[in-house]
Scaffold this active site. Structure first.
Site, PDB file in Angstrom:
ATOM      1  N   SER A 103      45.626  91.254  25.969  1.00 52.69           N
ATOM      2  CA  SER A 103      44.926  91.571  24.733  1.00 52.69           C
ATOM      3  C   SER A 103      43.893  90.507  24.388  1.00 52.69           C
ATOM      4  O   SER A 103      42.950  90.288  25.130  1.00 52.69           O
ATOM      5  CB  SER A 103      45.938  91.766  23.598  1.00 52.69           C
ATOM      6  OG  SER A 103      45.309  92.172  22.411  1.00 52.69           O
ATOM      7  N   ASP A 255      41.491  94.208  25.270  1.00 51.68           N
ATOM      8  CA  ASP A 255      41.895  95.469  25.884  1.00 51.68           C
ATOM      9  C   ASP A 255      41.435  96.675  25.083  1.00 51.68           C
ATOM     10  O   ASP A 255      41.817  97.807  25.383  1.00 51.68           O
ATOM     11  CB  ASP A 255      43.405  95.510  26.108  1.00 51.68           C
ATOM     12  CG  ASP A 255      44.211  95.364  24.817  1.00 51.68           C
ATOM     13  OD1 ASP A 255      43.685  94.785  23.847  1.00 51.68           O
ATOM     14  OD2 ASP A 255      45.371  95.812  24.779  1.00 51.68           O
TER      15      ASP A 255
END
Length: 461
Positions: A103, A255
């Site tokens: 992330s 992401d």
């Protein structure tokens, strides 16, 4: 010997590569996931695997795939994808999946978000603890990644066009007024998905002029961290919106499952305001529905949900908790303070792209600038999330609790203290890092700043 308790968090795997985990660990986790799936009668004979732009992603994904195949399931390799693309694949194909991403974390990190078929989350209480224990046992017994090049996956698929077409069906952008939109992908997966979703020549043209910032995929993040929650990482977007005279700016994390919004003045629009805006839109289509929000969203969110005929339900922070609560209540929508947005029409999964499209639609369906539109959903003053490194998190939280005996306490997710004047703060330990996270909200700027500084002083002294 790898200690998986250090990298298996509340709702995903996250750690530095190669010192905390490597391909050998990935292979063990792939085998363990498949054992859990097989033992629970999970439908389908395949596991979907995707990765983001981090350099370690392909190798870790290949090792994980080897573990899956060793336990008798085939693999559908999606290659590069955003996390919400993996959820789209899991939902539309009704297959379990694994997304390799860390992330917003720095370049040396990587991780895995796993789901069952239909994009159903796998967290500590829904299989992740068992996966950790099985993988740990495999490693302790000497299991390792296969030597040499891993075998080719059973199948490769490119689902980006299908993902884009599906989102276009959920939000009609074809008839809105023309908008100039600056998008900061932060060298993350937004640079891969945005051109197709909002500008694909194979789909009907949209009245959007996209001004791209940092669309080149680069897991070293050469321009800034792909973490829009940190105000420092919004500076380039804010400047570009003003310089280009754009109506709106969008920033995606690494992401691309989170989306942050900047108005025409270059000012951030709070995720709570976006949660309330999207909730109002979804409730207009589905009156009386439930909407989930986490404990840290603004007090304005449940107020506005009720005003639009919906039923607000509070949940813990974290995608596995939000998704589970949405499935339990059949909620139409859910929003978090961290700019994760969840949709029933998207298998209760989070997608920053769909939230961005709802915001573009709301802006383009009327003539007011975004700053005016957003002001309808921002009623209080918030601090934003402030992180502090703390050695003994539990002791510090207890110390802060004892300092405010007059406040109403809630321990659903960390410590939330509410005061008679409407001010409140939440102090909770991070699920992925050695931090305490503070969020403060109050009716006035002066009250928010005073309470914020007072709590931070206690946390950091």
């Amino acid at each position: 010997m790898s200690d998986l308790s250090q990298i298996v968090k509340a709702y995903d795997v996250r750690g530095t590569v190669p010192d905390q985990w490597d391909e050998r660990v990935a292979e063990a986790l792939g085998a363990a996931l498949t054992q859990v799936l097989n033992g629970s009668g999970e439908p389908g004979e395949a596991v979907l695997i995707a990765h983001d732009m981090r350099a370690t992603g392909p190798g870790l994904a290949a090792a994980f795939a080897a573990g899956v195949r060793a336990e008798g399931r085939t693999v559908i390799e999606l290659g590069l994808a955003s996390t919400d693309m993996l959820y789209y694949a899991s939902g539309s194909l009704n297959l379990p999946g694994a997304m390799f991403t860390a992330s917003h974390n720095p370049a040396q990190y990587n991780g895995i978000k796993m789901c069952r078929s239909g994009a159903r989350p796998i967290g500590q209480d829904s299989g992740l603890a068992e996966i950790r224990d099985r993988a740990q046992a495999r490693l302790d017994q000497g299991g390792s990644a296969p030597a040499g090049e891993p075998a080719a996956p059973a199948e490769r698929r490119d689902l980006l066009p299908d993902y884009a077409a599906y989102l276009r069906k959920l939000v009609d952008l074809a008839s809105i007024r023309p908008l100039k939109v600056v998008v900061d992908a932060g060298n993350g997966m937004g640079g891969y998905t945005v051109p197709t979703v909002l500008g694909d020549a194979a789909l009907p043209a949209l009245p959007l002029e996209i001004v791209p910032l940092y669309f080149e995929l680069d897991g070293t993040f050469p321009n800034h961290e792909a973490n829009p929650l940190d105000p420092a990482n919004l500076v380039d977007l804010q400047r570009a919106v003003v310089e280009h005279g754009a109506e709106i700016g969008l920033a995606f994390d690494g992401d691309a499952d989170r989306c942050f919004v900047v108005d025409e003045r270059g000012e951030p629009v709070s995720p709570s305001a976006i949660t309330a805006l999207v909730a109002a839109r979804e409730l207009a289509k589905h009156p009386g529905s439930t909407v989930i929000h986490n404990l840290i969203t603004s007090n304005a969110v449940p107020e506005i949900i009720r005003e639009h005929g919906g039923e607000p339900v509070v949940a813990r922070v974290g995608h596995s908790f939000i998704k589970a609560e949405m499935a339990r209540t059949n909620a139409i929508f859910g929003g978090e303070h961290s700019a994760h947005y969840y949709f029933r029409d998207f298998w209760f999964a989070d997608t920053g792209m769909l939230a961005a499209m709802h915001t573009l639609a709301a802006l383009g369906e009327q003539s007011q600038p975004l700053s005016v539109l957003a002001s309808e959903y921002e009623r209080y003053v918030a601090s934003g999330e402030i992180n502090s490194t703390v050695r003994d998190q539990a002791a510090k939280v207890a110390e802060v609790r004892a300092a405010y005996p007059e406040a109403e306490a809630d321990e659903l997710d960390g410590l939330t203290l509410r005061f008679p004047d409407g001010a409140w703060f939440n102090l909770r330990a991070s699920n992925t890092e050695p931090l305490l996270r503070l969020n403060v909200e109050a009716p006035t700027t002066e009250r928010m700043m005073a309470l914020r500084d007072e709590v931070l002083d206690r946390v950091r002294r």
